[in-house]
Design an enzyme around this catalytic site. Structure first.
Site, PDB file in Angstrom:
ATOM      1  N   CYS A   1       0.818  -1.222   0.000  1.00  0.00           N
ATOM      2  CA  CYS A   1       0.000   0.000   0.000  1.00  0.00           C
ATOM      3  C   CYS A   1       0.850   1.269   0.000  1.00  0.00           C
ATOM      4  CB  CYS A   1      -0.941   0.002   1.200  1.00  0.00           C
ATOM      5  SG  CYS A   1      -2.073  -1.383   1.166  1.00  0.00           S
TER       6      CYS A   1
ATOM      7  N   HIS B   1      -3.211   7.223   2.494  1.00  0.00           N
ATOM      8  CA  HIS B   1      -3.632   5.931   1.975  1.00  0.00           C
ATOM      9  C   HIS B   1      -5.020   5.641   2.546  1.00  0.00           C
ATOM     10  CE1 HIS B   1      -3.955   1.767   1.113  1.00  0.00           C
ATOM     11  NE2 HIS B   1      -3.682   1.353   2.331  1.00  0.00           N
TER      12      HIS B   1
ATOM     13  N   ASN C   1     -10.183  -0.038   0.175  1.00  0.00           N
ATOM     14  CA  ASN C   1      -8.731   0.059   0.132  1.00  0.00           C
ATOM     15  C   ASN C   1      -8.239  -0.579  -1.177  1.00  0.00           C
ATOM     16  OD1 ASN C   1      -5.987  -0.376   0.408  1.00  0.00           O
ATOM     17  ND2 ASN C   1      -6.102  -1.059   2.537  1.00  0.00           N
TER      18      ASN C   1
HETATM   19  O1  UT7 Z   1      -3.449  -1.132   3.828  1.00  0.00           O
HETATM   20  C1  UT7 Z   1      -3.509  -1.617   5.124  1.00  0.00           C
HETATM   21  C2  UT7 Z   1      -4.569  -2.706   5.156  1.00  0.00           C
HETATM   22  N1  UT7 Z   1      -5.082  -3.043   6.437  1.00  0.00           N
HETATM   23  C3  UT7 Z   1      -5.732  -2.189   7.244  1.00  0.00           C
HETATM   24  O2  UT7 Z   1      -5.880  -1.030   7.012  1.00  0.00           O
HETATM   25  C4  UT7 Z   1      -6.351  -2.800   8.497  1.00  0.00           C
HETATM   26  C5  UT7 Z   1      -6.358  -1.851   9.667  1.00  0.00           C
HETATM   27  N2  UT7 Z   1      -7.296  -2.341  10.659  1.00  0.00           N
HETATM   28  C6  UT7 Z   1      -8.609  -2.039  10.621  1.00  0.00           C
HETATM   29  O3  UT7 Z   1      -9.035  -1.281   9.773  1.00  0.00           O
HETATM   30  C7  UT7 Z   1      -9.496  -2.618  11.693  1.00  0.00           C
HETATM   31  O4  UT7 Z   1      -8.712  -3.305  12.651  1.00  0.00           O
HETATM   32  C8  UT7 Z   1     -10.574  -3.589  11.116  1.00  0.00           C
HETATM   33  C9  UT7 Z   1     -11.597  -2.787  10.317  1.00  0.00           C
HETATM   34  C10 UT7 Z   1      -9.948  -4.641  10.205  1.00  0.00           C
HETATM   35  C11 UT7 Z   1     -11.299  -4.285  12.258  1.00  0.00           C
HETATM   36  O5  UT7 Z   1     -11.873  -3.317  13.130  1.00  0.00           O
HETATM   37  P1  UT7 Z   1     -11.754  -3.490  14.703  1.00  0.00           P
HETATM   38  O6  UT7 Z   1     -12.497  -2.379  15.299  1.00  0.00           O
HETATM   39  O7  UT7 Z   1     -10.293  -3.623  15.020  1.00  0.00           O
HETATM   40  O8  UT7 Z   1     -12.548  -4.838  14.948  1.00  0.00           O
HETATM   41  P2  UT7 Z   1     -12.045  -6.167  15.665  1.00  0.00           P
HETATM   42  O9  UT7 Z   1     -11.147  -6.939  14.756  1.00  0.00           O
HETATM   43  O10 UT7 Z   1     -11.606  -5.855  17.050  1.00  0.00           O
HETATM   44  O11 UT7 Z   1     -13.420  -6.940  15.782  1.00  0.00           O
HETATM   45  C12 UT7 Z   1     -14.463  -6.497  16.651  1.00  0.00           C
HETATM   46  C13 UT7 Z   1     -15.628  -7.458  16.538  1.00  0.00           C
HETATM   47  C14 UT7 Z   1     -15.238  -8.891  16.708  1.00  0.00           C
HETATM   48  O12 UT7 Z   1     -16.310  -9.543  17.390  1.00  0.00           O
HETATM   49  P3  UT7 Z   1     -16.172  -9.910  18.946  1.00  0.00           P
HETATM   50  O13 UT7 Z   1     -14.978 -10.806  19.033  1.00  0.00           O
HETATM   51  O14 UT7 Z   1     -15.983  -8.601  19.646  1.00  0.00           O
HETATM   52  O15 UT7 Z   1     -17.475 -10.587  19.224  1.00  0.00           O
HETATM   53  C15 UT7 Z   1     -15.162  -9.428  15.314  1.00  0.00           C
HETATM   54  O16 UT7 Z   1     -15.414 -10.818  15.229  1.00  0.00           O
HETATM   55  O17 UT7 Z   1     -16.201  -7.349  15.239  1.00  0.00           O
HETATM   56  C16 UT7 Z   1     -16.254  -8.652  14.640  1.00  0.00           C
HETATM   57  N3  UT7 Z   1     -16.031  -8.488  13.208  1.00  0.00           N
HETATM   58  C17 UT7 Z   1     -17.030  -8.293  12.331  1.00  0.00           C
HETATM   59  N4  UT7 Z   1     -18.366  -8.222  12.484  1.00  0.00           N
HETATM   60  C18 UT7 Z   1     -19.116  -8.001  11.378  1.00  0.00           C
HETATM   61  C19 UT7 Z   1     -14.846  -8.470  12.540  1.00  0.00           C
HETATM   62  N5  UT7 Z   1     -15.068  -8.261  11.236  1.00  0.00           N
HETATM   63  C20 UT7 Z   1     -16.406  -8.148  11.075  1.00  0.00           C
HETATM   64  C21 UT7 Z   1     -17.242  -7.917   9.963  1.00  0.00           C
HETATM   65  N6  UT7 Z   1     -18.562  -7.841  10.168  1.00  0.00           N
HETATM   66  N7  UT7 Z   1     -16.743  -7.757   8.719  1.00  0.00           N
END
Ligand code: UT7
Length: 329
Positions: A109, A252, A282
Site C-alpha cells: 500500500c 492511503h 482500500n
Molecule cells: O493497507 C492496510 C490494510 N489493512 C488495514 O488497514 C487494516 C487496519 N485495521 C482495521 O481497519 C481494523 O482493525 C478492522 C476494520 C480490520 C477491524 O476493526 P476493529 O475495530 O479492530 O474490529 P475487531 O477486529 O476488534 O473486531 C471487533 C468485533 C469482533 O467480534 P467480537 O470478538 O468482539 O465478538 C469481530 O469478530 O467485530 C467482529 N467483526 C465483524 N463483524 C461483522 C470483525 N469483522 C467483522 C465484519 N462484520 N466484517
C-alpha cells in the site's frame, strides 16, 4: 520535478456492503461504522489490471499534454501484477510509449509513494525528463472472501501521475521519507504456498502460487495510527511547514478512522482531508493517485496546492511526501 497530470480508472462491477453480507457474516452497519467503506469495485471478466493501469496512465498523459513517445519511464506500483515478470511493459506497449523504460515496483500500500520518490530521482538527476507513475492493485483476487475480518476492506483500482523534470526551485516534491520494518511483516502478508512436488529422485521443487491475504487488523491499525503521524511530523518539521499551511491531507485510504485519527493529531479540519474510501475501499497502491485524480478533476485540488501524503501497509512499509500539485504546464 513537477506533478503535471493525473488520471484514474476503476472497474465497472461494484459490490456494496449489503451484497457482501450475502457472502459472509457481516452487515452494512458494522462495515460503515468501523471502516467508513460502503462499496468497492471488483475487476470482472472483461477487465484487467493492465487495462485499468493503461486507462489511468493515458488520462494522466493527456492531462499533461504529452505525446506517448516523449515518456522515458513508466513505473507500475503494484503487488498484484497480471504477470509476475512485470506488467509495466504491457502498459508501455498499449500506451505506445516506445521510448520508456518500464518496470514494476512492489511496496504494497506504500507502493505509489515509493514509486513516486523513485521516479523523482531520475528526473532530478537529469537522466530523464518525463515519467509516468501508476499505482494499481487487484487485491480482490487474493482476498479470502470467507474471512470477514479482511475481505470487507479491499477493492480494485488504478491511479496515475505524470511527472516532468523542472528546475529545483519549481520542484513539486518538497520532501519525503520512506521506511520499512520487515520484523513486523507478519501483520499483513500474501505469502507463497509451501507446496513442494517431487522433481526427480532426491530433488523437489516448489509449486508457484500464493495463499490469500492474512491480516492482523488490530496490529495494522495500531501501526498506522502510531507511525503515520510520526513520519508526517518529522517531514513537516524538516521542511519547516506548519500543519495549518497544508491545503490537503491525502492518506492511503485504508480506514476512515485512521484518516480521522491522523487529521485530529494535526488539527487538520475535515474539509481538508481527502477521502473516497466509502466508494472504493482500500485499493492498495492505487488509493493515493486515485484520490488525487478525483480531487483534481472535480476542481478541489488546484495548481499550487500543498499536499501532505502518507502511505502505509504490508512489509511493513510506510512513507510520507510533501507535494505541490502543479497541473499542466
Ligand atoms: O493497507 C492496510 C490494510 N489493512 C488495514 O488497514 C487494516 C487496519 N485495521 C482495521 O481497519 C481494523 O482493525 C478492522 C476494520 C480490520 C477491524 O476493526 P476493529 O475495530 O479492530 O474490529 P475487531 O477486529 O476488534 O473486531 C471487533 C468485533 C469482533 O467480534 P467480537 O470478538 O468482539 O465478538 C469481530 O469478530 O467485530 C467482529 N467483526 C465483524 N463483524 C461483522 C470483525 N469483522 C467483522 C465484519 N462484520 N466484517
Amino acid at each position: 520535478m513537477a506533478l503535471v497530470g493525473s488520471g484514474s480508472a476503476t472497474p465497472n462491477q461494484s459490490l456494496n456492503n449489503d451484497q457482501l453480507g450475502q457472502r459472509v457474516d457481516t452487515n452494512d452497519d458494522w462495515i460503515r461504522t468501523r471502516t467508513g467503506i460502503r462499496s468497492r469495485r471488483v475487476i470482472g471478466p472483461n477487465e484487467t489490471l493492465t487495462g485499468l493501469s493503461h486507462s489511468a496512465g493515458l488520462s494522466a498523459m493527456s492531462m499533461a499534454g504529452w505525446e506517448p513517445e516523449s515518456v522515458e519511464l513508466i513505473l507500475l506500483a503494484t503487488s498484484t501484477p497480471d504477470d509476475l515478470f512485470g506488467s509495466a511493459p504491457q502498459i508501455q506497449a498499449k500506451l505506445g510509449a516506445f521510448n520508456a523504460a518500464s518496470f514494476d515496483l512492489t511496496a504494497a500500500c506504500s507502493g505509489f509513494l515509493f514509486a513516486l520518490v523513485t521516479a523523482a530521482q531520475f528526473l532530478r538527476n537529469g537522466s530523464m525528463k518525463r515519467a509516468l507513475v501508476i499505482g494499481a492493485d487487484q487485491l480482490t483476487r487474493w482476498v479470502d472472501w470467507d474471512d470477514r475480518r479482511s475481505c470487507v476492506l479491499f477493492g480494485d483500482g488504478a491511479g496515475a501521475v505524470a511527472l516532468e523534470a523542472t528546475s529545483s526551485e519549481k520542484d513539486g516534491l518538497l520532501g519525503f521519507k520512506l521506511k520499512s520494518d520487515g520484523s513486523r511483516g507478519d501483520c499483513l502478508n500474501l505469502p507463497q504456498v509451501q507446496d513442494y512436488l517431487p522433481l526427480v529422485p532426491g530433488t523437489s521443487h516448489q509449486r508457484g502460487g500464493f495463499s490469500p491475504i492474512q491480516m492482523n487488523g488490530k496490529e495494522v491499525y495500531k501501526f498506522a495510527v502510531r507511525e503515520v503521524p510520526e513520519i508526517l511530523e518529522e517531514l513537516l518539521q524538516v521542511n519547516e511547514i506548519l500543519p495549518e499551511n497544508l491545503d490537503w491531507l491525502l492518506l492511503h485510504q485504508a480506514n476512515q478512522r485512521i484518516l480521522d485519527a491522523v487529521a485530529d493529531r494535526f488539527a487538520i479540519p475535515q474539509h481538508k482531508v481527502l477521502s473516497n474510501l466509502a466508494m472504493y475501499g482500500n485499493t492498495s497502491a492505487a488509493t493515493i493517485p486515485l484520490m488525487l485524480a478525483e480531487a483534481v478533476n472535480d476542481g478541489r485540488v488546484k495548481s499550487g496546492d500543498l499536499i501532505a501524503s502518507s502511505g502505509f501497509g504490508a512489509g511493513l512499509s510506510w512513507g510520507a511526501a510533501l507535494m505541490r500539485w502543479q497541473g499542466p504546464i
